[in-house]
Design a protein around this motif. Structure first.
Motif, PDB file in Angstrom:
ATOM      1  N   ARG A   1      -0.802 -16.221  13.937  1.00 55.27           N
ATOM      2  CA  ARG A   1      -0.977 -15.001  14.725  1.00 55.27           C
ATOM      3  C   ARG A   1      -0.960 -13.807  13.790  1.00 55.27           C
ATOM      4  O   ARG A   1       0.027 -13.560  13.106  1.00 55.27           O
ATOM      5  N   TRP A   2      -2.070 -13.101  13.747  1.00 52.90           N
ATOM      6  CA  TRP A   2      -2.158 -11.919  12.907  1.00 52.90           C
ATOM      7  C   TRP A   2      -1.674 -10.703  13.686  1.00 52.90           C
ATOM      8  O   TRP A   2      -1.775 -10.639  14.912  1.00 52.90           O
ATOM      9  N   GLN A   3      -1.153  -9.730  12.953  1.00 50.50           N
ATOM     10  CA  GLN A   3      -0.556  -8.575  13.604  1.00 50.50           C
ATOM     11  C   GLN A   3      -1.048  -7.265  12.996  1.00 50.50           C
ATOM     12  O   GLN A   3      -1.739  -7.246  11.978  1.00 50.50           O
ATOM     13  N   SER A   4      -0.639  -6.187  13.638  1.00 48.98           N
ATOM     14  CA  SER A   4      -1.006  -4.852  13.192  1.00 48.98           C
ATOM     15  C   SER A   4       0.171  -4.239  12.444  1.00 48.98           C
ATOM     16  O   SER A   4       1.326  -4.381  12.855  1.00 48.98           O
ATOM     17  N   ILE A   5      -0.124  -3.555  11.336  1.00 47.84           N
ATOM     18  CA  ILE A   5       0.902  -2.900  10.528  1.00 47.84           C
ATOM     19  C   ILE A   5       0.795  -1.386  10.724  1.00 47.84           C
ATOM     20  O   ILE A   5      -0.258  -0.794  10.493  1.00 47.84           O
ATOM     21  N   ARG A   6       1.909  -0.784  11.149  1.00 46.51           N
ATOM     22  CA  ARG A   6       1.924   0.656  11.366  1.00 46.51           C
ATOM     23  C   ARG A   6       2.891   1.286  10.361  1.00 46.51           C
ATOM     24  O   ARG A   6       4.043   0.882  10.266  1.00 46.51           O
ATOM     25  N   ALA A   7       2.415   2.270   9.616  1.00 49.47           N
ATOM     26  CA  ALA A   7       3.227   2.925   8.584  1.00 49.47           C
ATOM     27  C   ALA A   7       3.887   4.189   9.131  1.00 49.47           C
ATOM     28  O   ALA A   7       3.342   4.860  10.009  1.00 49.47           O
ATOM     29  N   TYR A   8       5.072   4.478   8.600  1.00 54.42           N
ATOM     30  CA  TYR A   8       5.771   5.698   8.980  1.00 54.42           C
ATOM     31  C   TYR A   8       6.686   6.116   7.832  1.00 54.42           C
ATOM     32  O   TYR A   8       6.955   5.338   6.921  1.00 54.42           O
ATOM     33  N   ILE A   9       7.157   7.328   7.863  1.00 55.46           N
ATOM     34  CA  ILE A   9       8.066   7.846   6.844  1.00 55.46           C
ATOM     35  C   ILE A   9       9.485   7.841   7.404  1.00 55.46           C
ATOM     36  O   ILE A   9       9.744   8.432   8.458  1.00 55.46           O
ATOM     37  N   ASP A  10      10.390   7.179   6.724  1.00 50.43           N
ATOM     38  CA  ASP A  10      11.792   7.122   7.137  1.00 50.43           C
ATOM     39  C   ASP A  10      12.405   8.519   7.025  1.00 50.43           C
ATOM     40  O   ASP A  10      12.384   9.130   5.951  1.00 50.43           O
ATOM     41  N   ILE A  11      12.950   9.021   8.133  1.00 57.59           N
ATOM     42  CA  ILE A  11      13.471  10.393   8.134  1.00 57.59           C
ATOM     43  C   ILE A  11      14.743  10.534   7.298  1.00 57.59           C
ATOM     44  O   ILE A  11      15.119  11.643   6.912  1.00 57.59           O
ATOM     45  N   VAL A  12      15.400   9.413   7.013  1.00 54.84           N
ATOM     46  CA  VAL A  12      16.632   9.461   6.222  1.00 54.84           C
ATOM     47  C   VAL A  12      16.330   9.396   4.730  1.00 54.84           C
ATOM     48  O   VAL A  12      16.798  10.222   3.939  1.00 54.84           O
ATOM     49  N   THR A  13      15.536   8.405   4.334  1.00 54.66           N
ATOM     50  CA  THR A  13      15.251   8.192   2.912  1.00 54.66           C
ATOM     51  C   THR A  13      13.990   8.895   2.440  1.00 54.66           C
ATOM     52  O   THR A  13      13.809   9.122   1.244  1.00 54.66           O
ATOM     53  N   GLY A  14      13.101   9.220   3.382  1.00 54.64           N
ATOM     54  CA  GLY A  14      11.833   9.833   2.997  1.00 54.64           C
ATOM     55  C   GLY A  14      10.834   8.840   2.447  1.00 54.64           C
ATOM     56  O   GLY A  14       9.764   9.228   1.968  1.00 54.64           O
ATOM     57  N   LYS A  15      11.170   7.538   2.498  1.00 55.16           N
ATOM     58  CA  LYS A  15      10.293   6.520   1.956  1.00 55.16           C
ATOM     59  C   LYS A  15       9.323   6.003   3.027  1.00 55.16           C
ATOM     60  O   LYS A  15       9.610   6.072   4.226  1.00 55.16           O
ATOM     61  N   ARG A  16       8.227   5.487   2.549  1.00 55.27           N
ATOM     62  CA  ARG A  16       7.233   4.902   3.452  1.00 55.27           C
ATOM     63  C   ARG A  16       7.719   3.538   3.929  1.00 55.27           C
ATOM     64  O   ARG A  16       8.108   2.698   3.122  1.00 55.27           O
ATOM     65  N   ARG A  17       7.706   3.315   5.217  1.00 56.12           N
ATOM     66  CA  ARG A  17       8.089   2.037   5.803  1.00 56.12           C
ATOM     67  C   ARG A  17       6.944   1.509   6.659  1.00 56.12           C
ATOM     68  O   ARG A  17       6.039   2.273   7.024  1.00 56.12           O
TER      69      ARG A  17
END
Length: 198
Positions: A108-124
């Motif tokens: 089962r393939w899935q969708s990847i959604r990126a966001y910026i962690d508000i605590v670390t500022g890193k891309r998740r």
């Protein structure tokens, strides 16, 4: 790859390229794995990647990782962390076999959604169910493949639903020095790679 490219995607070429990289990196033990594709929403592309089970080949694994790190995309002013950055390899020790081994052959393939962690500022990133069109497309493409099409085996074969380690040609020659037994189904290039392993 785009949706149109996915419709004509042939996993064989990608698997063959990875086998060559395993050979060049010096892997001496069998490797088993599976191919998976995720749809990355931020760039609108399907990204293929492998899940591999590796045993004892620590130095070759480090060498392979180093090769991928040299190709990793680094963030620049024109390429901020919110855009796609390749995470070349992630290595995990086998601690929970059932859970981790189930990743080898995901169907089962899935969708990847990126966001910026508000605590670390890193891309998740976080995985979600594919949208309706992408989900139907993924099922159509998956249905066109066999189980073995998405499975990668290196120095091992599947015989009667069991994994059989493929002995190097030099070991076969030691058993019968007058006759070098090479599987006739192997191409000349594959046969050469086997001999190089000796």
């Amino acid at each position: 790859m785009t949706n149109e490219e996915l419709e004509h995607f042939d996993p064989k070429q990608l698997k063959d390229r990875l086998r060559q990289q395993l050979t060049r990196s010096g892997f001496r033990h069998p490797v088993i794995g599976g191919l998976e594709l995720d749809y990355h929403e931020d760039i609108g592309l399907w990204i293929p990647h492998f899940h591999l089970l590796v045993v004892d080949d620590i130095s070759p694994l480090a060498a392979l990782r180093e090769k991928y790190l040299t190709k990793e995309k680094r963030p620049t002013p024109d390429n901020p962390p919110t855009s796609y950055i390749s995470r070349s390899m992630m290595v995990q020790i086998l601690k929970h076999p059932p859970k981790q081994l189930s990743y080898l052959c995901k169907q089962r393939w899935q969708s990847i959604r990126a966001y910026i962690d508000i605590v670390t500022g890193k891309r998740r990133t976080k995985k979600y169910r594919l949208n309706r069109y992408a989900f139907i497309l993924s099922l159509t493409v998956l249905d066109s493949y066999t189980f073995s099409d998405l499975m990668l085996t290196y120095k091992v074969r599947v015989i009667s639903n069991q994994f059989k380690v493929t002995p190097p040609v030099c070991e076969q020659k030691a058993e019968n020095p007058r006759k070098l037994r090479i599987n006739p189904s192997l191409s000349e290039r594959e046969g050469k790679l086997r001999r190089d392993d000796c």
